[in-house]
Design a protein around this motif. Structure first.
Motif, PDB file in Angstrom:
ATOM      1  N   ALA A   1      44.725  -4.816 -52.496  1.00 38.45           N
ATOM      2  CA  ALA A   1      45.739  -3.907 -51.956  1.00 38.45           C
ATOM      3  C   ALA A   1      45.076  -2.686 -51.327  1.00 38.45           C
ATOM      4  CB  ALA A   1      46.704  -3.485 -53.060  1.00 38.45           C
ATOM      5  N   ARG A   2      44.024  -2.182 -51.949  1.00 44.66           N
ATOM      6  CA  ARG A   2      43.314  -1.028 -51.384  1.00 44.66           C
ATOM      7  C   ARG A   2      42.701  -1.375 -50.037  1.00 44.66           C
ATOM      8  NH1 ARG A   2      38.888   0.868 -53.607  1.00 44.66           N
ATOM      9  NH2 ARG A   2      38.592  -0.779 -55.139  1.00 44.66           N
ATOM     10  N   THR A   3      42.103  -2.560 -49.945  1.00 40.66           N
ATOM     11  CA  THR A   3      41.485  -2.962 -48.683  1.00 40.66           C
ATOM     12  C   THR A   3      42.517  -3.070 -47.582  1.00 40.66           C
ATOM     13  OG1 THR A   3      39.750  -4.186 -49.863  1.00 40.66           O
ATOM     14  CG2 THR A   3      40.098  -4.737 -47.550  1.00 40.66           C
ATOM     15  N   ARG A   4      43.639  -3.698 -47.884  1.00 36.43           N
ATOM     16  CA  ARG A   4      44.703  -3.850 -46.882  1.00 36.43           C
ATOM     17  C   ARG A   4      45.170  -2.476 -46.392  1.00 36.43           C
ATOM     18  NH1 ARG A   4      48.251  -7.861 -45.561  1.00 36.43           N
ATOM     19  NH2 ARG A   4      47.566  -9.196 -47.299  1.00 36.43           N
ATOM     20  N   GLU A   5      45.408  -1.571 -47.330  1.00 34.36           N
ATOM     21  CA  GLU A   5      45.895  -0.245 -46.968  1.00 34.36           C
ATOM     22  C   GLU A   5      44.832   0.534 -46.184  1.00 34.36           C
ATOM     23  OE1 GLU A   5      47.329   3.702 -49.411  1.00 34.36           O
ATOM     24  OE2 GLU A   5      47.782   1.727 -50.271  1.00 34.36           O
ATOM     25  N   TYR A   6      43.587   0.428 -46.609  1.00 32.65           N
ATOM     26  CA  TYR A   6      42.476   1.133 -45.957  1.00 32.65           C
ATOM     27  C   TYR A   6      42.345   0.681 -44.502  1.00 32.65           C
ATOM     28  CZ  TYR A   6      37.783   3.329 -45.915  1.00 32.65           C
ATOM     29  OH  TYR A   6      36.682   4.117 -45.663  1.00 32.65           O
ATOM     30  N   VAL A   7      42.331  -0.635 -44.289  1.00 32.97           N
ATOM     31  CA  VAL A   7      42.183  -1.170 -42.932  1.00 32.97           C
ATOM     32  C   VAL A   7      43.365  -0.746 -42.068  1.00 32.97           C
ATOM     33  CG1 VAL A   7      42.112  -3.301 -41.569  1.00 32.97           C
ATOM     34  CG2 VAL A   7      40.689  -3.075 -43.615  1.00 32.97           C
ATOM     35  N   ASP A   8      44.564  -0.716 -42.648  1.00 29.32           N
ATOM     36  CA  ASP A   8      45.733  -0.297 -41.893  1.00 29.32           C
ATOM     37  C   ASP A   8      45.585   1.144 -41.401  1.00 29.32           C
ATOM     38  OD1 ASP A   8      48.632  -0.524 -41.030  1.00 29.32           O
ATOM     39  OD2 ASP A   8      48.776   1.126 -42.470  1.00 29.32           O
ATOM     40  N   VAL A   9      45.092   2.036 -42.262  1.00 25.77           N
ATOM     41  CA  VAL A   9      44.923   3.437 -41.859  1.00 25.77           C
ATOM     42  C   VAL A   9      43.833   3.557 -40.797  1.00 25.77           C
ATOM     43  CG1 VAL A   9      44.299   5.756 -42.647  1.00 25.77           C
ATOM     44  CG2 VAL A   9      45.789   4.330 -44.054  1.00 25.77           C
ATOM     45  N   VAL A  10      42.737   2.815 -40.954  1.00 27.53           N
ATOM     46  CA  VAL A  10      41.675   2.839 -39.939  1.00 27.53           C
ATOM     47  C   VAL A  10      42.237   2.386 -38.594  1.00 27.53           C
ATOM     48  CG1 VAL A  10      39.488   1.805 -39.208  1.00 27.53           C
ATOM     49  CG2 VAL A  10      39.779   2.548 -41.582  1.00 27.53           C
ATOM     50  N   ARG A  11      42.996   1.292 -38.593  1.00 23.34           N
ATOM     51  CA  ARG A  11      43.544   0.788 -37.330  1.00 23.34           C
ATOM     52  C   ARG A  11      44.552   1.777 -36.731  1.00 23.34           C
ATOM     53  NH1 ARG A  11      41.491  -3.989 -36.278  1.00 23.34           N
ATOM     54  NH2 ARG A  11      41.221  -5.593 -37.890  1.00 23.34           N
ATOM     55  N   GLN A  12      45.383   2.361 -37.566  1.00 26.83           N
ATOM     56  CA  GLN A  12      46.306   3.387 -37.072  1.00 26.83           C
ATOM     57  C   GLN A  12      45.550   4.510 -36.379  1.00 26.83           C
ATOM     58  OE1 GLN A  12      49.633   5.221 -39.154  1.00 26.83           O
ATOM     59  NE2 GLN A  12      49.252   3.819 -40.854  1.00 26.83           N
ATOM     60  N   THR A  13      44.478   4.963 -37.044  1.00 22.46           N
ATOM     61  CA  THR A  13      43.715   6.096 -36.512  1.00 22.46           C
ATOM     62  C   THR A  13      43.102   5.757 -35.167  1.00 22.46           C
ATOM     63  OG1 THR A  13      43.185   6.720 -38.804  1.00 22.46           O
ATOM     64  CG2 THR A  13      41.910   7.774 -37.057  1.00 22.46           C
ATOM     65  N   LEU A  14      42.502   4.560 -35.073  1.00 24.28           N
ATOM     66  CA  LEU A  14      41.830   4.161 -33.840  1.00 24.28           C
ATOM     67  C   LEU A  14      42.812   3.803 -32.732  1.00 24.28           C
ATOM     68  CD1 LEU A  14      38.920   2.029 -35.340  1.00 24.28           C
ATOM     69  CD2 LEU A  14      38.771   4.321 -34.353  1.00 24.28           C
ATOM     70  N   ALA A  15      44.010   3.387 -33.097  1.00 21.50           N
ATOM     71  CA  ALA A  15      45.004   3.060 -32.080  1.00 21.50           C
ATOM     72  C   ALA A  15      45.495   4.316 -31.364  1.00 21.50           C
ATOM     73  CB  ALA A  15      46.183   2.324 -32.705  1.00 21.50           C
ATOM     74  N   ARG A  16      45.576   5.401 -32.099  1.00 19.98           N
ATOM     75  CA  ARG A  16      45.988   6.711 -31.565  1.00 19.98           C
ATOM     76  C   ARG A  16      47.342   6.640 -30.851  1.00 19.98           C
ATOM     77  NH1 ARG A  16      45.668  10.499 -27.692  1.00 19.98           N
ATOM     78  NH2 ARG A  16      45.100  12.601 -28.379  1.00 19.98           N
ATOM     79  N   GLU A  17      48.237   5.867 -31.408  1.00 20.95           N
ATOM     80  CA  GLU A  17      49.565   5.749 -30.813  1.00 20.95           C
ATOM     81  C   GLU A  17      50.519   6.791 -31.386  1.00 20.95           C
ATOM     82  OE1 GLU A  17      50.581   1.735 -31.604  1.00 20.95           O
ATOM     83  OE2 GLU A  17      49.239   0.910 -30.063  1.00 20.95           O
ATOM     84  N   ASP A  18      50.398   7.042 -32.689  1.00 27.00           N
ATOM     85  CA  ASP A  18      51.243   8.017 -33.369  1.00 27.00           C
ATOM     86  C   ASP A  18      50.372   8.803 -34.334  1.00 27.00           C
ATOM     87  OD1 ASP A  18      53.969   7.150 -32.438  1.00 27.00           O
ATOM     88  OD2 ASP A  18      53.315   5.273 -33.391  1.00 27.00           O
ATOM     89  N   PRO A  19      50.831   9.960 -34.795  1.00 24.84           N
ATOM     90  CA  PRO A  19      50.130  10.635 -35.883  1.00 24.84           C
ATOM     91  C   PRO A  19      50.007   9.699 -37.083  1.00 24.84           C
ATOM     92  CG  PRO A  19      51.744  12.102 -34.904  1.00 24.84           C
ATOM     93  CD  PRO A  19      51.977  10.742 -34.297  1.00 24.84           C
TER      94      PRO A  19
END
Length: 341
Positions: free
Chosen positions: A114-132
């Motif tokens: 669960a930690r890995t899934r959540e971690y990767v999601d935040v990394v992808r969100q950050t790199l996508a730079r679509e929303d805060p």
């Protein structure tokens, strides 16, 4: 099949002749160079240096530990390295184990999947730079709940390259491998048997078949780390690699939580692995090394004369592996280039 040079992490002192070796492997046709981290040299800093003395090699972390950095800090580092290398960076992530996470980083080791899934999601969100960037948690909540109450979602200041760096997972357990196939761009197996791939393929297929899986089998990378020892005497070659296997099986983790031990058990070496672990944890490291059988070494390593290694490579080429990550000095790396490339 491609080749990568796996430098891992430093020993007591930094390695020598890195720029010359990088230039040589790049000229030989190697695809990539990879670093890792445990509790010594970090995985990211050396790659900035490697990128400054190369022009083509991909630069990757075979494992950057989740607990070493928050996901947004990892995303910032990945974005920075991707810009500095002009798009050559690959981010390999792994949870490590409870001994390092709790003993070195002083962090808890709950629910690694669960930690890995959540971690990767935040990394992808950050790199996508679509929303805060925002995350409900529970492992990496953003903004942080409580505190001053002044935290707010933020967006990365610097614009990442498009597409951003691929994200790969260093995974050993069956459920971790499934997760890699579902959410990542590739898999970094630490211990990989080219002749016993049915279970791994089943795990990968389950991940690829999940709704929203990121990749299809044909564009998913599999980059196993392969130890190589070249010697006319097979036993002498195996002797060079037995200490590392004994360490992984016997001492890289606690008796109740050693993912490498469990991997050898799944490959059919439970009796041998149990003996190695018992000897290692009892302090009899020499006996533990001697208890590593040649069959265990040959299961996931390339050992012996050059001609034997050429023959043994057939199994790797027929396996789902896309890139072999090999370690060694320049003569060994040159020989592998001759045999594979």
């Amino acid at each position: 099949m491609k080749l990568g040079w796996h430098l891992g992490y430093w020993g007591a002192t930094p390695p020598h002749d890195i720029p010359a070796t990088l230039a040589a492997v790049e000229a030989m046709g190697y695809d990539s160079a990879w670093t890792s981290e445990a509790y010594g040299s970090d995985a990211l800093t050396p790659l900035a240096w490697f990128g400054s003395v190369t022009t083509r090699l991909r630069l990757g972390t075979s494992i950057a530990q989740l607990s070493a950095r928050t996901p947004t800090a990892t995303a910032m580092a990945a974005m920075t390295l991707d810009h500095l290398s002009e798009g050559r960076f690959a981010l390999g992530l792994g949870v490590s184990g409870p001994q390092i996470v709790e003993g070195w980083y002083g962090a808890p080791f709950p629910r690694p999947l669960a930690r890995t899934r959540e971690y990767v999601d935040v990394v992808r969100q950050t790199l996508a730079r679509e929303d805060p960037v925002a995350s409900a948690g529970p492992h990496y909540p953003l903004p942080h709940p409580g505190g001053t109450g002044l935290g707010k979602p933020l967006r990365l200041i610097t614009h990442p390259r498009k597409p951003g760096p691929p994200i790969l997972l260093a995974a050993e357990g069956p459920r971790n491998v499934e997760l890699a196939a579902e959410i990542a761009d590739g898999w970094l197996p630490i211990l990989f048997s080219p002749t016993q791939v049915d279970d791994a393929l089943d795990q990968l297929r389950r991940g690829w078949s999940r709704p929203g899986a990121r990749r299809k089998p044909e564009d998913f990378e599999i980059l196993p780390m392969v130890s190589v020892a070249i010697d006319d005497d097979v036993e002498a070659a195996a002797d060079r690699l037995r200490p590392a296997i004994a360490l992984y099986v016997g001492g890289m983790g606690a008796k109740s939580a050693n993912f490498h031990f469990e991997k050898f058990c799944r490959l059919g070496y439970e009796r041998e692995a149990t003996r190695i672990q018992d000897l290692f944890l009892a302090g009899s490291k020499g006996e533990a090394v001697a208890a590593v059988t040649t069959a265990m070494v040959e299961e996931m390593c390339l050992v012996g004369p050059k001609e034997k290694i050429r023959d043994d490579l057939a199994a790797w080429q027929e396996s789902p592996a896309t890139t072999l990550l090999v370690s060694g000095d320049l003569p060994l790396l040159r020989t592998m280039a001759e045999l594979v490339l």
